[in-house]
Design a protein around this motif. Structure first.
Motif, PDB file in Angstrom:
ATOM      1  N   ARG A 146      -0.323   4.078   2.662  1.00 37.59           N
ATOM      2  CA  ARG A 146       0.880   4.810   3.020  1.00 37.59           C
ATOM      3  C   ARG A 146       1.390   5.618   1.821  1.00 37.59           C
ATOM      4  O   ARG A 146       2.185   6.530   1.975  1.00 37.59           O
ATOM      5  N   GLY A 197       0.806  -1.217   0.000  1.00 39.81           N
ATOM      6  CA  GLY A 197       0.000   0.000   0.000  1.00 39.81           C
ATOM      7  C   GLY A 197       0.837   1.263   0.000  1.00 39.81           C
ATOM      8  O   GLY A 197       0.343   2.346   0.296  1.00 39.81           O
ATOM      9  N   GLY A 198       2.129   1.131  -0.342  1.00 43.97           N
ATOM     10  CA  GLY A 198       3.013   2.299  -0.381  1.00 43.97           C
ATOM     11  C   GLY A 198       3.256   2.763  -1.819  1.00 43.97           C
ATOM     12  O   GLY A 198       2.633   2.254  -2.764  1.00 43.97           O
ATOM     13  N   GLY A 248       7.960  -2.836   0.851  1.00 46.94           N
ATOM     14  CA  GLY A 248       9.051  -2.167   1.547  1.00 46.94           C
ATOM     15  C   GLY A 248      10.348  -2.965   1.526  1.00 46.94           C
ATOM     16  O   GLY A 248      10.471  -3.963   0.806  1.00 46.94           O
ATOM     17  N   HIS A 249      11.277  -2.509   2.341  1.00 45.97           N
ATOM     18  CA  HIS A 249      12.638  -3.057   2.288  1.00 45.97           C
ATOM     19  C   HIS A 249      13.225  -3.296   3.678  1.00 45.97           C
ATOM     20  O   HIS A 249      12.754  -2.723   4.651  1.00 45.97           O
ATOM     21  N   MET A 279       0.616   9.424  -6.153  1.00 41.51           N
ATOM     22  CA  MET A 279       0.818   8.052  -6.640  1.00 41.51           C
ATOM     23  C   MET A 279      -0.459   7.233  -6.450  1.00 41.51           C
ATOM     24  O   MET A 279      -0.831   6.423  -7.311  1.00 41.51           O
TER      25      MET A 279
HETATM   26  P1  NAP Z   1       6.556   1.694   2.439  1.00 36.12           P
HETATM   27  O1  NAP Z   1       6.207   3.106   2.208  1.00 36.12           O
HETATM   28  O2  NAP Z   1       7.204   1.302   3.718  1.00 36.12           O
HETATM   29  O3  NAP Z   1       5.203   0.845   2.274  1.00 36.12           O
HETATM   30  C1  NAP Z   1       5.187  -0.533   2.510  1.00 36.12           C
HETATM   31  C2  NAP Z   1       3.761  -1.032   2.321  1.00 36.12           C
HETATM   32  O4  NAP Z   1       3.764  -2.447   2.450  1.00 36.12           O
HETATM   33  C3  NAP Z   1       2.802  -0.487   3.356  1.00 36.12           C
HETATM   34  O5  NAP Z   1       1.571  -0.213   2.752  1.00 36.12           O
HETATM   35  C4  NAP Z   1       2.684  -1.664   4.340  1.00 36.12           C
HETATM   36  O6  NAP Z   1       1.420  -1.743   4.925  1.00 36.12           O
HETATM   37  C5  NAP Z   1       2.866  -2.848   3.457  1.00 36.12           C
HETATM   38  N1  NAP Z   1       3.440  -3.970   4.211  1.00 36.12           N
HETATM   39  C6  NAP Z   1       4.596  -3.997   4.935  1.00 36.12           C
HETATM   40  N2  NAP Z   1       4.800  -5.219   5.448  1.00 36.12           N
HETATM   41  C7  NAP Z   1       3.767  -5.974   5.042  1.00 36.12           C
HETATM   42  C8  NAP Z   1       3.424  -7.334   5.250  1.00 36.12           C
HETATM   43  N3  NAP Z   1       4.201  -8.164   5.967  1.00 36.12           N
HETATM   44  N4  NAP Z   1       2.282  -7.790   4.693  1.00 36.12           N
HETATM   45  C9  NAP Z   1       1.488  -6.979   3.957  1.00 36.12           C
HETATM   46  N5  NAP Z   1       1.772  -5.685   3.713  1.00 36.12           N
HETATM   47  C10 NAP Z   1       2.890  -5.192   4.259  1.00 36.12           C
HETATM   48  O7  NAP Z   1       7.520   1.113   1.307  1.00 36.12           O
HETATM   49  P2  NAP Z   1       7.639   1.505  -0.242  1.00 36.12           P
HETATM   50  O8  NAP Z   1       6.333   1.581  -0.877  1.00 36.12           O
HETATM   51  O9  NAP Z   1       8.645   0.555  -0.769  1.00 36.12           O
HETATM   52  O10 NAP Z   1       8.269   2.960  -0.231  1.00 36.12           O
HETATM   53  C11 NAP Z   1       9.509   3.205   0.446  1.00 36.12           C
HETATM   54  C12 NAP Z   1       9.940   4.648   0.247  1.00 36.12           C
HETATM   55  O11 NAP Z   1      10.309   4.887  -1.106  1.00 36.12           O
HETATM   56  C13 NAP Z   1       8.851   5.663   0.578  1.00 36.12           C
HETATM   57  O12 NAP Z   1       9.459   6.773   1.181  1.00 36.12           O
HETATM   58  C14 NAP Z   1       8.294   6.022  -0.770  1.00 36.12           C
HETATM   59  O13 NAP Z   1       7.713   7.315  -0.810  1.00 36.12           O
HETATM   60  C15 NAP Z   1       9.539   5.936  -1.657  1.00 36.12           C
HETATM   61  N6  NAP Z   1       9.156   5.634  -3.044  1.00 36.12           N
HETATM   62  C16 NAP Z   1       8.920   6.680  -3.893  1.00 36.12           C
HETATM   63  C17 NAP Z   1       8.555   6.445  -5.206  1.00 36.12           C
HETATM   64  C18 NAP Z   1       8.346   7.602  -6.127  1.00 36.12           C
HETATM   65  O14 NAP Z   1       8.149   8.708  -5.654  1.00 36.12           O
HETATM   66  N7  NAP Z   1       8.373   7.408  -7.416  1.00 36.12           N
HETATM   67  C19 NAP Z   1       8.390   5.133  -5.664  1.00 36.12           C
HETATM   68  C20 NAP Z   1       8.606   4.080  -4.774  1.00 36.12           C
HETATM   69  C21 NAP Z   1       8.985   4.343  -3.449  1.00 36.12           C
HETATM   70  P3  NAP Z   1       0.971  -0.751   6.114  1.00 36.12           P
HETATM   71  O15 NAP Z   1       0.706   0.551   5.473  1.00 36.12           O
HETATM   72  O16 NAP Z   1      -0.262  -1.426   6.648  1.00 36.12           O
HETATM   73  O17 NAP Z   1       2.095  -0.735   7.095  1.00 36.12           O
END
Ligand code: NAP
Length: 306
Positions: free
Chosen positions: A176, A149-150, A236-237, A181
């Motif tokens: 999130r 959901g990110g 996520g990571h 996006m």
């Molecule tokens: P994130 O923002 O940490 O989101 C992770 C998502 O995965 C959350 O929705 C989380 O749910 C879900 N999640 C985590 N563990 C899980 C599990 N075990 N089971 C099911 N769902 C789970 O990670 P991200 O999307 O990789 O983004 C990381 C960072 O990079 C952010 O700062 C983001 O803005 C940036 N980013 C920017 C761009 C862009 O601007 N083009 C593109 C990609 C990433 P919950 O919400 O319920 O915790």
């Protein structure tokens, strides 16, 4: 004996390499298990300053590497598997080979997080993936599911609509992801969103490839099975700090704890990029952090008389 070894070749490691090579430190850059870092598995980067039309992630990171090599940085393919930071010179083990260095910049980044299901792990490479840009094309004309959901999940879902219809599954009702996006994904007619739903199992291990998923609605408790051919995890990571456990101060999730600037708790060991940053995690902030680490490293070595 090296002046500085830089672990990682993403934006942080490459920028640290540019700065430290220009300071005549002849850094050795260990490319890591994902050479080029996360930009190498992305498509268009629209927010790196200086590129009004955007720039391809892999191209940007390759340019950084060339820039560093131009000033004398040396790159080696490999991954750090162990480190001894208890005394100087520091020792790092690169795929079985120990190297000594006066200073160390840890820019090992963070790797994709998995759901942790046994079926998911067994089907990686057989329809389960954490990288839409790497594996999306094999899902052409198919039913695709993305978990998360990110921003990553939104980006991957949008990207994957090039290849088929996408269902995005997220464990909560709230997202999130940033508004822009999320709206982009919501407005895409080829994306369906399922919320408050978790993935219980990926099918079908017995057949050896992905045929569907078993889902559970967290509000009703109801379970259901959906046919899918491709399953992408974008949740996520996790930071790549395993070789430093017990040596560098890490937070409960494994991110390096900063001791000010780019400093770790070990004098002469510096951090740069996503391995320490759990907040911003952008290409530009990772590059900025690589610059900081290189400058601090240079000052440290100068103060030590090198
Ligand atoms: P994130 O923002 O940490 O989101 C992770 C998502 O995965 C959350 O929705 C989380 O749910 C879900 N999640 C985590 N563990 C899980 C599990 N075990 N089971 C099911 N769902 C789970 O990670 P991200 O999307 O990789 O983004 C990381 C960072 O990079 C952010 O700062 C983001 O803005 C940036 N980013 C920017 C761009 C862009 O601007 N083009 C593109 C990609 C990433 P919950 O919400 O319920 O915790």
């Amino acid at each position: 004996m090296r002046n500085v070894i830089i672990l990682g070749s993403g934006c942080a490691g490459n920028t640290a390499a540019i700065y430290s090579s220009r300071a005549s430190l002849k850094p050795l850059v260990v490319s890591g298990h994902e050479p080029g870092g996360q930009l190498s598995i992305t498509t268009l980067v629209e927010n790196f300053p200086g590129f009004p039309e955007g720039v391809d992630g892999p191209v940007l990171v390759e340019h950084m590497k060339k820039q560093a090599e131009h000033f004398g940085a040396e790159y080696v393919n490999g991954t750090v598997i162990a480190a001894d930071l208890s005394k100087r010179p520091f020792r790092v083990n690169i795929d079985g080979q120990w190297e000594e260095t006066r200073a160390l910049i840890v820019a090992t980044g963070a790797s994709a997080r998995w759901l942790g299901l046994e079926s998911e792990q067994k089907l990686i490479g057989h329809g389960v993936s954490s990288c839409a840009t790497c594996d999306g094309v094999v899902s052409r004309g198919k039913k695709i599911m993305v978990a998360g959901g990110g921003d990553s999940a939104m980006e991957e879902a949008n990207f994957l609509t090039r290849f088929g219809d996408v269902t995005l599954v997220h464990r909560r009702d709230e997202f999130r992801a940033s508004k822009i996006m999320l709206e982009r994904a919501r407005n895409n007619p080829k994306i369906e969103m399922l919320t408050s739903i978790v993935v219980e199992e990926i099918l079908d291990v017995a057949q050896g490839f992905v045929t569907g998923v078993k889902l559970r609605n967290l509000k009703t408790g109801e379970t259901s099975v959906r046919d899918v051919d491709g399953f992408f995890v974008a949740i996520g990571h996790v930071p790549n700090t395993k070789p430093f456990v017990g040596q560098l101060d890490l937070d409960p999730d494994g991110y390096i704890v900063s001791h000010g600037g780019a400093r770790t708790n070990v004098t002469g060991v510096f951090h740069a990029g996503d391995v320490q940053d759990r907040v911003y995690r952008q290409a530009i902030t990772a590059s900025g952090a690589g610059c900081m680490a290189a400058i601090e490293c240079e000052r440290f070595l100068e103060a030590e008389g090198h």
